[in-house]
Design a protein around this motif. Sequence first.
Motif, PDB file in Angstrom:
ATOM      1  N   TYR A 125       0.813  -1.224   0.000  1.00  0.00           N
ATOM      2  CA  TYR A 125       0.000   0.000   0.000  1.00  0.00           C
ATOM      3  C   TYR A 125       0.847   1.275   0.000  1.00  0.00           C
ATOM      4  O   TYR A 125       0.318   2.384   0.000  1.00  0.00           O
ATOM      5  CB  TYR A 125      -0.920   0.038   1.232  1.00  0.00           C
ATOM      6  CG  TYR A 125      -2.163  -0.818   1.113  1.00  0.00           C
ATOM      7  CD1 TYR A 125      -2.081  -2.204   1.093  1.00  0.00           C
ATOM      8  CD2 TYR A 125      -3.423  -0.237   1.025  1.00  0.00           C
ATOM      9  CE1 TYR A 125      -3.215  -2.977   0.985  1.00  0.00           C
ATOM     10  CE2 TYR A 125      -4.566  -1.004   0.922  1.00  0.00           C
ATOM     11  CZ  TYR A 125      -4.458  -2.378   0.902  1.00  0.00           C
ATOM     12  OH  TYR A 125      -5.581  -3.145   0.799  1.00  0.00           O
ATOM     13  N   GLN A 126       2.184   1.084   0.044  1.00  0.00           N
ATOM     14  CA  GLN A 126       3.090   2.232   0.199  1.00  0.00           C
ATOM     15  C   GLN A 126       2.796   3.380  -0.769  1.00  0.00           C
ATOM     16  O   GLN A 126       2.592   4.519  -0.361  1.00  0.00           O
ATOM     17  CB  GLN A 126       4.534   1.717   0.003  1.00  0.00           C
ATOM     18  CG  GLN A 126       5.583   2.759  -0.154  1.00  0.00           C
ATOM     19  CD  GLN A 126       5.878   3.453   1.161  1.00  0.00           C
ATOM     20  OE1 GLN A 126       5.020   3.667   2.009  1.00  0.00           O
ATOM     21  NE2 GLN A 126       7.115   3.806   1.344  1.00  0.00           N
ATOM     22  N   GLU A 127       2.733   3.083  -2.062  1.00  0.00           N
ATOM     23  CA  GLU A 127       2.571   4.132  -3.068  1.00  0.00           C
ATOM     24  C   GLU A 127       1.233   4.837  -2.928  1.00  0.00           C
ATOM     25  O   GLU A 127       1.136   6.059  -3.053  1.00  0.00           O
ATOM     26  CB  GLU A 127       2.704   3.486  -4.458  1.00  0.00           C
ATOM     27  CG  GLU A 127       3.638   4.167  -5.434  1.00  0.00           C
ATOM     28  CD  GLU A 127       4.495   5.310  -4.894  1.00  0.00           C
ATOM     29  OE1 GLU A 127       5.378   5.059  -4.039  1.00  0.00           O
ATOM     30  OE2 GLU A 127       4.284   6.467  -5.321  1.00  0.00           O
ATOM     31  N   ARG A 128       0.185   4.035  -2.627  1.00  0.00           N
ATOM     32  CA  ARG A 128      -1.147   4.644  -2.538  1.00  0.00           C
ATOM     33  C   ARG A 128      -1.244   5.597  -1.351  1.00  0.00           C
ATOM     34  O   ARG A 128      -1.827   6.673  -1.445  1.00  0.00           O
ATOM     35  CB  ARG A 128      -2.217   3.543  -2.448  1.00  0.00           C
ATOM     36  CG  ARG A 128      -2.477   2.920  -3.818  1.00  0.00           C
ATOM     37  CD  ARG A 128      -3.764   2.175  -3.830  1.00  0.00           C
ATOM     38  NE  ARG A 128      -3.587   0.849  -3.276  1.00  0.00           N
ATOM     39  CZ  ARG A 128      -4.584   0.102  -2.803  1.00  0.00           C
ATOM     40  NH1 ARG A 128      -5.811   0.576  -2.793  1.00  0.00           N
ATOM     41  NH2 ARG A 128      -4.336  -1.096  -2.340  1.00  0.00           N
ATOM     42  N   PHE A 129      -0.669   5.210  -0.217  1.00  0.00           N
ATOM     43  CA  PHE A 129      -0.700   6.120   0.946  1.00  0.00           C
ATOM     44  C   PHE A 129       0.173   7.343   0.672  1.00  0.00           C
ATOM     45  O   PHE A 129      -0.191   8.465   0.998  1.00  0.00           O
ATOM     46  CB  PHE A 129      -0.258   5.388   2.231  1.00  0.00           C
ATOM     47  CG  PHE A 129      -1.423   4.763   2.967  1.00  0.00           C
ATOM     48  CD1 PHE A 129      -2.092   5.452   3.973  1.00  0.00           C
ATOM     49  CD2 PHE A 129      -1.883   3.504   2.619  1.00  0.00           C
ATOM     50  CE1 PHE A 129      -3.191   4.896   4.623  1.00  0.00           C
ATOM     51  CE2 PHE A 129      -2.976   2.937   3.263  1.00  0.00           C
ATOM     52  CZ  PHE A 129      -3.632   3.626   4.269  1.00  0.00           C
ATOM     53  N   ARG A 130       1.323   7.111   0.030  1.00  0.00           N
ATOM     54  CA  ARG A 130       2.227   8.229  -0.229  1.00  0.00           C
ATOM     55  C   ARG A 130       1.556   9.264  -1.135  1.00  0.00           C
ATOM     56  O   ARG A 130       1.541  10.452  -0.851  1.00  0.00           O
ATOM     57  CB  ARG A 130       3.525   7.713  -0.869  1.00  0.00           C
ATOM     58  CG  ARG A 130       4.700   8.679  -0.730  1.00  0.00           C
ATOM     59  CD  ARG A 130       5.928   8.185  -1.485  1.00  0.00           C
ATOM     60  NE  ARG A 130       5.682   8.030  -2.915  1.00  0.00           N
ATOM     61  CZ  ARG A 130       5.564   9.029  -3.771  1.00  0.00           C
ATOM     62  NH1 ARG A 130       5.695  10.268  -3.375  1.00  0.00           N
ATOM     63  NH2 ARG A 130       5.321   8.800  -5.053  1.00  0.00           N
ATOM     64  N   GLN A 131       0.946   8.740  -2.209  1.00  0.00           N
ATOM     65  CA  GLN A 131       0.303   9.663  -3.155  1.00  0.00           C
ATOM     66  C   GLN A 131      -0.881  10.394  -2.540  1.00  0.00           C
ATOM     67  O   GLN A 131      -1.184  11.526  -2.913  1.00  0.00           O
ATOM     68  CB  GLN A 131      -0.129   8.904  -4.403  1.00  0.00           C
ATOM     69  CG  GLN A 131       1.050   8.708  -5.350  1.00  0.00           C
ATOM     70  CD  GLN A 131       0.696   7.886  -6.571  1.00  0.00           C
ATOM     71  OE1 GLN A 131      -0.464   7.635  -6.841  1.00  0.00           O
ATOM     72  NE2 GLN A 131       1.725   7.457  -7.287  1.00  0.00           N
ATOM     73  N   ALA A 132      -1.543   9.743  -1.588  1.00  0.00           N
ATOM     74  CA  ALA A 132      -2.697  10.384  -0.943  1.00  0.00           C
ATOM     75  C   ALA A 132      -2.253  11.350   0.154  1.00  0.00           C
ATOM     76  O   ALA A 132      -3.087  12.027   0.766  1.00  0.00           O
ATOM     77  CB  ALA A 132      -3.619   9.312  -0.361  1.00  0.00           C
ATOM     78  N   LEU A 137       0.727   3.820   9.879  1.00  0.00           N
ATOM     79  CA  LEU A 137       1.776   3.428  10.829  1.00  0.00           C
ATOM     80  C   LEU A 137       1.479   2.002  11.285  1.00  0.00           C
ATOM     81  O   LEU A 137       0.441   1.724  11.893  1.00  0.00           O
ATOM     82  CB  LEU A 137       1.773   4.388  12.027  1.00  0.00           C
ATOM     83  CG  LEU A 137       2.889   4.162  13.043  1.00  0.00           C
ATOM     84  CD1 LEU A 137       4.274   4.425  12.437  1.00  0.00           C
ATOM     85  CD2 LEU A 137       2.694   5.055  14.271  1.00  0.00           C
ATOM     86  N   LEU A 138       2.407   1.087  10.991  1.00  0.00           N
ATOM     87  CA  LEU A 138       2.165  -0.332  11.241  1.00  0.00           C
ATOM     88  C   LEU A 138       2.883  -0.804  12.504  1.00  0.00           C
ATOM     89  O   LEU A 138       4.009  -0.396  12.790  1.00  0.00           O
ATOM     90  CB  LEU A 138       2.678  -1.173  10.063  1.00  0.00           C
ATOM     91  CG  LEU A 138       2.214  -0.777   8.665  1.00  0.00           C
ATOM     92  CD1 LEU A 138       2.706  -1.800   7.638  1.00  0.00           C
ATOM     93  CD2 LEU A 138       0.693  -0.658   8.594  1.00  0.00           C
ATOM     94  N   ARG A 365       4.582  12.420  11.422  1.00  0.00           N
ATOM     95  CA  ARG A 365       3.681  12.491  10.263  1.00  0.00           C
ATOM     96  C   ARG A 365       4.505  12.380   8.986  1.00  0.00           C
ATOM     97  O   ARG A 365       5.257  13.292   8.656  1.00  0.00           O
ATOM     98  CB  ARG A 365       2.909  13.805  10.313  1.00  0.00           C
ATOM     99  CG  ARG A 365       1.927  14.051   9.189  1.00  0.00           C
ATOM    100  CD  ARG A 365       0.588  13.379   9.401  1.00  0.00           C
ATOM    101  NE  ARG A 365      -0.169  13.842  10.549  1.00  0.00           N
ATOM    102  CZ  ARG A 365      -0.999  14.884  10.560  1.00  0.00           C
ATOM    103  NH1 ARG A 365      -1.164  15.599   9.468  1.00  0.00           N
ATOM    104  NH2 ARG A 365      -1.676  15.196  11.651  1.00  0.00           N
ATOM    105  N   GLU A 366       4.414  11.242   8.283  1.00  0.00           N
ATOM    106  CA  GLU A 366       5.080  11.095   6.980  1.00  0.00           C
ATOM    107  C   GLU A 366       4.113  10.401   6.055  1.00  0.00           C
ATOM    108  O   GLU A 366       3.443   9.465   6.479  1.00  0.00           O
ATOM    109  CB  GLU A 366       6.339  10.225   7.113  1.00  0.00           C
ATOM    110  CG  GLU A 366       7.547  10.949   7.640  1.00  0.00           C
ATOM    111  CD  GLU A 366       8.752  10.015   7.799  1.00  0.00           C
ATOM    112  OE1 GLU A 366       8.767   8.929   7.213  1.00  0.00           O
ATOM    113  OE2 GLU A 366       9.660  10.414   8.544  1.00  0.00           O
ATOM    114  N   ALA A 367       4.057  10.832   4.804  1.00  0.00           N
ATOM    115  CA  ALA A 367       3.147  10.171   3.867  1.00  0.00           C
ATOM    116  C   ALA A 367       3.736   8.823   3.467  1.00  0.00           C
ATOM    117  O   ALA A 367       4.914   8.726   3.148  1.00  0.00           O
ATOM    118  CB  ALA A 367       2.940  11.056   2.649  1.00  0.00           C
TER     119      ALA A 367
END
Length: 403
Positions: A125-132, A137-138, A365-367
């Motif tokens: 899901y990395q790219e989708r969260f980053r782009q959003a 946080l896991l 807070r990091e995308a």
Amino acid sequence: MARTVIVGAGGVGSVVAHKCAMNIEDFGDVLLASRTVSKCEAIAREVLERTGVTIRTQALDADDVKATAGLLMIEGAELLINVALPYQDLHLMDACLEAGVHYLDTANYEPKDEAKFEYHWQWAYQERFRQAGLMALLGCGFDPGVTSIFTAHAKKHRFDRIDTLDIIDCNAGDHGQAFATNFNPEINIREVTAKGRFWQDGAWVETDPLSVRREFDFPAGIGEKAIYLMYHEELESLTTHFPEIQRARFWMTFSDNYLKHLEVLGNVGMTRIDAVEFNGQQIVPLQFLKALLPDPGSLGPLTEGRTCIGNVITGEKDGKPVTCYLYNLCDHADCYAEVGSQAVSYTTGVPAMIGAKLILNGTWREAGVRNVEQMDPDPFMAELNVHGLPWTESFPETSGLDD
Ligand SMILES: NC(=O)c1ccc[n+]([C@@H]2O[C@H](COP(=O)([O-])OP(=O)(O)OC[C@H]3O[C@@H](n4cnc5c(N)ncnc54)[C@H](OP(=O)(O)O)[C@@H]3O)[C@@H](O)[C@H]2O)c1
């Protein structure tokens, strides 16, 4: 309008709800949503009695992505704290993406029909969260969670290079029951009966379930106890994010009594996770066993003693060998007095609250998708001391693990 939505009204959810209420200025309005709304309402009543803070409640099937996203949007939520079961992780991440909400959990995704603890489903899901522009946080419980942050703290402050990591989880508490698990029995027994696995020189080494045993001398009067090698999900993320680690293992204490019961239950098929037919119905033995065992939530008033969870780390600093033992001691009865739960739920729920607070106030807070050890450990380590999980650091001569 709820700034913070907690999903899952179990043992951990109750602690998170209490701790968010105790720090309500950081969390804004809080909504507790779960499958069985009566459990949410019971927790909300306890929270009101103990803290004077009202949290709202809502029935929610977390596997229904549309319903969850709809709820998050109506509430205008900023953050979802997932303390339902690992099976819900991906659905809740999907809902957060749809609604534009940050996400936090304490356990990695597991498919229901296979006891498999792997991060790749969630890392995808990395790219989708980053782009959003959202953060997921896991692993923000104790293990994974605090043990991962202990590792990041050690690397930042105590070591130039970490060589070995041993995470040791001791529950020296006693609930007086013949057999009970301290958290969700289905999740707990799936974990314990799975094959052991540890990281050695760039590869996984597999061991038969509970076949590797050592004695470890725990601090603060707990004394020597048998520990057993198991696989635990943070080994995957820690060896990924600290590739210098040559050997990483996870150990847990079990009493002879617990192991005897587990062996018999396994021998007769009661820990199976596949469906069997019984009187014309399909039942999963482990789910049926869960219905028979004491509810972990009921163990709170019965449990005495402490947990001691920590990391033994060896490596090098300024050219000299260093051994560091970082741990937390947590007293079951003290937790019960504070929030009405035993230490296993407490040690998971408090870090989840701290991680949530750090996301909401922008400190962490990091995308993108992040495991907790990728973040700066310092603010989290400071918060642990404030919110009920103080830590101790010692520098023993040897690892105490006899190898
Ligand atoms: N990292 C750590 O240190 C650590 C340690 C312990 C536990 N954990 C994790 O913490 C999480 C919670 O554990 P727990 O002991 O609190 O478990 P629990 O007592 O079984 O609570 C789980 C809650 O989730 C709810 N739930 C399950 N499926 C749902 C769905 N589809 N929709 C909405 N709600 C749903 C359950 O609802 P019902 O009440 O209706 O069943 C229950 O209230 C688990 O993921 C566990 O693996 C992490």
